[in-house]
Every structure is written in C-alpha cells, then in structure tokens.
Design a protein around this motif. Structure first.
Motif, PDB file in Angstrom:
ATOM      1  N   SER A 273       0.813  -1.128  -0.108  1.00  0.00           N
ATOM      2  CA  SER A 273       0.022   0.157   0.063  1.00  0.00           C
ATOM      3  C   SER A 273       1.006   1.257  -0.100  1.00  0.00           C
ATOM      4  O   SER A 273       1.989   1.286   0.659  1.00  0.00           O
ATOM      5  CB  SER A 273      -0.877  -0.004   1.323  1.00  0.00           C
ATOM      6  N   ASP A 274       0.443   2.138  -0.754  1.00  0.00           N
ATOM      7  CA  ASP A 274       0.968   3.530  -0.471  1.00  0.00           C
ATOM      8  C   ASP A 274       0.311   4.661  -0.086  1.00  0.00           C
ATOM      9  O   ASP A 274       0.743   5.778  -0.220  1.00  0.00           O
ATOM     10  CB  ASP A 274       1.343   4.085  -2.429  1.00  0.00           C
ATOM     11  N   GLY A 275      -0.527   4.346   0.485  1.00  0.00           N
ATOM     12  CA  GLY A 275      -1.515   5.266   1.420  1.00  0.00           C
ATOM     13  C   GLY A 275      -2.631   5.591   0.901  1.00  0.00           C
ATOM     14  O   GLY A 275      -3.918   5.850   1.259  1.00  0.00           O
ATOM     15  N   ALA A 276      -2.752   5.799  -0.699  1.00  0.00           N
ATOM     16  CA  ALA A 276      -3.981   6.115  -1.337  1.00  0.00           C
ATOM     17  C   ALA A 276      -4.403   4.793  -2.032  1.00  0.00           C
ATOM     18  O   ALA A 276      -5.736   4.767  -2.205  1.00  0.00           O
ATOM     19  CB  ALA A 276      -3.406   7.104  -2.769  1.00  0.00           C
ATOM     20  N   PHE A 277      -3.650   3.958  -2.423  1.00  0.00           N
ATOM     21  CA  PHE A 277      -4.208   2.627  -2.899  1.00  0.00           C
ATOM     22  C   PHE A 277      -3.645   1.590  -2.242  1.00  0.00           C
ATOM     23  O   PHE A 277      -2.136   1.513  -1.496  1.00  0.00           O
ATOM     24  CB  PHE A 277      -4.015   2.591  -4.572  1.00  0.00           C
ATOM     25  N   SER A 278      -4.379   0.442  -2.042  1.00  0.00           N
ATOM     26  CA  SER A 278      -3.772  -0.963  -1.592  1.00  0.00           C
ATOM     27  C   SER A 278      -3.886  -1.829  -3.032  1.00  0.00           C
ATOM     28  O   SER A 278      -4.522  -1.899  -3.720  1.00  0.00           O
ATOM     29  CB  SER A 278      -4.845  -1.630  -0.742  1.00  0.00           C
ATOM     30  N   TYR A 279      -2.557  -2.318  -3.124  1.00  0.00           N
ATOM     31  CA  TYR A 279      -2.246  -2.903  -4.436  1.00  0.00           C
ATOM     32  C   TYR A 279      -1.977  -4.517  -4.166  1.00  0.00           C
ATOM     33  O   TYR A 279      -1.434  -4.942  -3.086  1.00  0.00           O
ATOM     34  CB  TYR A 279      -0.891  -2.154  -4.987  1.00  0.00           C
ATOM     35  N   TRP A 280      -2.679  -5.184  -5.306  1.00  0.00           N
ATOM     36  CA  TRP A 280      -2.188  -6.538  -5.155  1.00  0.00           C
ATOM     37  C   TRP A 280      -1.866  -6.891  -6.589  1.00  0.00           C
ATOM     38  O   TRP A 280      -2.574  -6.425  -7.876  1.00  0.00           O
ATOM     39  CB  TRP A 280      -3.535  -7.433  -5.090  1.00  0.00           C
ATOM     40  N   ALA A 281      -0.446  -7.338  -6.950  1.00  0.00           N
ATOM     41  CA  ALA A 281       0.028  -7.731  -7.953  1.00  0.00           C
ATOM     42  C   ALA A 281       0.127  -9.227  -8.219  1.00  0.00           C
ATOM     43  O   ALA A 281       0.790  -9.838  -7.329  1.00  0.00           O
ATOM     44  CB  ALA A 281       1.493  -7.134  -8.301  1.00  0.00           C
ATOM     45  N   ILE A 282      -0.513  -9.849  -9.174  1.00  0.00           N
ATOM     46  CA  ILE A 282      -0.396 -11.248  -9.412  1.00  0.00           C
ATOM     47  C   ILE A 282      -0.158 -11.891 -10.763  1.00  0.00           C
ATOM     48  O   ILE A 282      -0.506 -11.078 -11.888  1.00  0.00           O
ATOM     49  CB  ILE A 282      -1.849 -12.176  -8.768  1.00  0.00           C
ATOM     50  N   SER A 283       0.475 -13.062 -11.021  1.00  0.00           N
ATOM     51  CA  SER A 283       1.187 -13.383 -12.398  1.00  0.00           C
ATOM     52  C   SER A 283       1.693 -14.975 -11.922  1.00  0.00           C
ATOM     53  O   SER A 283       1.937 -15.210 -10.883  1.00  0.00           O
ATOM     54  CB  SER A 283       2.328 -12.625 -12.811  1.00  0.00           C
ATOM     55  N   ASP A 284       1.662 -15.534 -13.134  1.00  0.00           N
ATOM     56  CA  ASP A 284       2.293 -16.927 -13.200  1.00  0.00           C
ATOM     57  C   ASP A 284       3.593 -16.950 -13.383  1.00  0.00           C
ATOM     58  O   ASP A 284       4.251 -18.046 -13.563  1.00  0.00           O
ATOM     59  CB  ASP A 284       1.643 -17.741 -14.045  1.00  0.00           C
ATOM     60  N   MET A 285       4.190 -15.830 -13.412  1.00  0.00           N
ATOM     61  CA  MET A 285       5.690 -15.784 -13.324  1.00  0.00           C
ATOM     62  C   MET A 285       6.318 -15.992 -12.129  1.00  0.00           C
ATOM     63  O   MET A 285       5.669 -16.037 -11.126  1.00  0.00           O
ATOM     64  CB  MET A 285       6.205 -14.778 -14.087  1.00  0.00           C
ATOM     65  N   GLU A 286       7.601 -16.315 -12.081  1.00  0.00           N
ATOM     66  CA  GLU A 286       8.419 -16.515 -10.864  1.00  0.00           C
ATOM     67  C   GLU A 286       8.196 -15.173 -10.061  1.00  0.00           C
ATOM     68  O   GLU A 286       8.367 -14.164 -10.449  1.00  0.00           O
ATOM     69  CB  GLU A 286       9.661 -16.869 -11.147  1.00  0.00           C
ATOM     70  N   ARG A 287       8.531 -15.448  -8.501  1.00  0.00           N
ATOM     71  CA  ARG A 287       8.228 -14.593  -7.828  1.00  0.00           C
ATOM     72  C   ARG A 287       9.441 -13.444  -8.072  1.00  0.00           C
ATOM     73  O   ARG A 287       9.022 -12.257  -7.731  1.00  0.00           O
ATOM     74  CB  ARG A 287       8.393 -15.139  -6.456  1.00  0.00           C
ATOM     75  N   PRO A 288      10.829 -13.882  -8.209  1.00  0.00           N
ATOM     76  CA  PRO A 288      11.773 -12.741  -8.232  1.00  0.00           C
ATOM     77  C   PRO A 288      11.491 -11.452  -9.452  1.00  0.00           C
ATOM     78  O   PRO A 288      11.709 -10.563  -9.463  1.00  0.00           O
ATOM     79  CB  PRO A 288      13.125 -13.518  -8.733  1.00  0.00           C
ATOM     80  N   GLU A 289      10.936 -12.265 -10.572  1.00  0.00           N
ATOM     81  CA  GLU A 289      10.289 -11.299 -11.673  1.00  0.00           C
ATOM     82  C   GLU A 289       9.328 -10.552 -11.182  1.00  0.00           C
ATOM     83  O   GLU A 289       9.184  -9.462 -11.591  1.00  0.00           O
ATOM     84  CB  GLU A 289      10.068 -12.284 -12.880  1.00  0.00           C
ATOM     85  N   LEU A 290       8.345 -11.100 -10.582  1.00  0.00           N
ATOM     86  CA  LEU A 290       7.085 -10.098 -10.007  1.00  0.00           C
ATOM     87  C   LEU A 290       7.804  -9.069  -9.090  1.00  0.00           C
ATOM     88  O   LEU A 290       7.281  -7.943  -9.013  1.00  0.00           O
ATOM     89  CB  LEU A 290       6.014 -11.101  -9.177  1.00  0.00           C
ATOM     90  N   ASP A 291       8.684  -9.450  -8.191  1.00  0.00           N
ATOM     91  CA  ASP A 291       9.315  -8.716  -7.230  1.00  0.00           C
ATOM     92  C   ASP A 291      10.006  -7.323  -8.025  1.00  0.00           C
ATOM     93  O   ASP A 291       9.922  -6.175  -7.763  1.00  0.00           O
ATOM     94  CB  ASP A 291      10.228  -9.229  -6.255  1.00  0.00           C
TER      95      ASP A 291
END
Length: 302
Positions: A273-291
């Motif tokens: 969260s950045d205070g204005a929005f709460s974010y969820w990022a999801i994908s089937d790629m590997e965790r390091p790439e999503l990070d």
C-alpha cells in the motif's frame, strides 16, 4: 436478466448453479467458456464467482482432523452394510403375484400364538423396508450435519482471519477468470492517458498507470474487477509471455505498507500500500520477476 443464446439458463438460480459447477470442474470446455463469458459481462456474477472461490479456498485451508484407521474401518463397514441390506430386504419380501407361505402358517396357528408373536402380519412384511430406509435417513442426516459444520466453520474462518485473505482470494479468482475469458482486458491501450480516463469514467477512480515497456513490463490495458462486491480498477501488464494483473483498491487515510508475499496455488502474488491505494500484483511468472515489477512500479508511481 436478459436472454442469452449461449445455452445456459437465464434464471439467477440456474446461473448460480452453473457457477458452482464451473468451480467444481464439472463443465465441458464449451459450457465453461460460456459461463466465463457470463461472469466477465456481469459484475454481480463476478462477485458471486469470487465469493464461491474464496469460500472454497477457506475450506481447503481449514485444519484437517487426524482420522484413525479404526474410524476409517467403521465407515467402510457402514458403507458395505448399506449396499448389502437392500438386497437382503428384497429377498425377504415375497414378489407380487407369488403365493406366500405366511397365510398357511397363520391358518395353522391359534389366535393365542399370533398374539404371542406380538406382531401383525402386515407389520412383519413392512419391517424389511423400514430397516432398509432407516440407514439411508441416518446417513442423510449425518451428511447434512457435516455440511453445516463445514459451512459454518468456513464462514467463521473468513470472518475472523482478516479481510486481507478474502481480498487476496478474490484478486486471484479475477486473474484466473481473465486468463480464461475471450480477452483479459476491457480497454486495450498502452497509453495511460487512455486507460486512466476509461477507468475513471466507469468507477470514478483510477490508479497510477506508468508504462514500464522500456524496463520489460508493458502496459497493455485495464479492466474493472469486483472485489467484495465493489468495482475496483485493475491494470494489466505483459512481461514476455506472462500477464500481470495489478488490482488497486482505493484507501481513505490508509497507511503505507511494504510488499508482502501472498503467493499460493501456482501464482505469485505481492500486496502493498502507498496510502492512497492498496495494491495486489499477481502473475504466473516466478516470484523474483514479480518482485522486480513491483519495485519498478512503486518507483515510477511515487
């Protein structure tokens, strides 16, 4: 509900049952695709689909009791008895149109002997059927009781283990649904000046939408997701052959939080969260790439 020519029922209860069948994997490819299209076109169906998936996920994460071998053997014995008992009952009951030996026996016996038996002939003939149905009703009652316990336990799990788990499950179901739909996006554009106004015109809010194509994460569009019955904006990015769904729920007076790993079920998921929005990022790629995507998005949106 308006009529459809996709072969699915048009009444709300019928469509709800089709959604349950979809979640349980009971539909063929054509029917599943038709249900997915209905869900994608109707926010209420999308919310119901997300609710069912969230409840199913909650039930699957409930602690499983340690069942002993003796208990398993007792259940197996009950099952065997339930299959053998109807055949025994049918054999004990004379077939229709076949002379029974019972009248002859009664004729040769005195009235006092019949009274000592304590049972009238009509009751004696019905008793096998009564015992046959006795087990079925007990089994049905046990099944209803188990279902009620599981349902109440799952509902309590969802209510008392925090809203974040339910939101994460809804985000995951929306991402899976988008991958099965005819198109994973409602507005196709790599221009944030097109995507943001489109989202704002439909739900009155739009998150930052930086184009990270030069860094390997191209914005390809957006769509409206339904989370906990509320429409929220979702951005869609592409990284090579992988799609990333970024759901942004508006916050009022929210606090800033660091990325948290919520990965499960074969998908990588990160929440922050950045205070204005709460974010969820999801994908089937590997965790390091999503990070990597999350770090680049946070830097560009700051």
């Amino acid at each position: 509900m308006t009529g459809h020519d996709d072969g699915l029922p048009n009444d709300p209860e019928g469509v709800r049952l089709m959604i349950h069948a979809l979640v349980d994997g009971e539909l063929d490819a054509a029917a599943a695709l038709a249900v997915e299209r209905r869900i994608a076109a109707d926010p209420r169906l999308a919310a119901e689909h997300a609710r069912i998936l969230a409840l199913r996920g909650a039930v699957s994460r409930l602690p499983r009791p340690d069942v002993s071998d003796a208990f398993r053997a007792r259940i197996a014995a009950i099952g065997m008895a339930s299959t053998e008992q109807p055949a025994t009952a049918e054999a004990a009951e004379p077939q229709r149109g076949t002379p029974s030996a019972l009248p002859g026996l009664i004729a040769g016996a005195g009235v006092g002997q019949r009274r000592e038996a304590g049972t009238r002939p009509s009751l004696a003939r019905r008793s096998p059927r009564a015992s046959r149905f006795g087990f079925d009703w007990r089994a049905m009652a046990a099944s209803i009781m188990i279902s009620a316990v599981l349902a109440s336990g799952a509902t309590q799990w969802v209510m008392f283990n925090g809203a974040e788990d339910g939101l994460a499950a809804a985000v995951a179901s929306g991402h899976r649904r988008s991958l099965l739909a005819a198109s994973p996006i409602d507005i196709v554009s790599s221009d944030r000046h097109t995507v943001k106004p489109w989202l704002d015109a439909r739900i009155g809010v739009s998150p930052p939408a930086p184009d990270l194509a030069q860094e390997g994460f191209a914005l390809i569009g957006g769509r409206v997701e339904v989370i906990s019955g509320r429409p929220v904006p979702a951005l869609v990015y592409r990284h090579r052959e992988h799609l990333i769904t970024l759901v942004a729920e508006p916050q009022q007076g929210g606090k800033t939080t660091q990325p948290d790993d919520l990965s499960s079920g074969g998908f990588s998921m990160v929440h922050w969260s950045d205070g204005a929005f709460s974010y969820w990022a999801i994908s089937d790629m590997e965790r390091p790439e999503l990070d990597d995507f999350v770090a680049r998005f946070r830097k560009a949106a700051a």
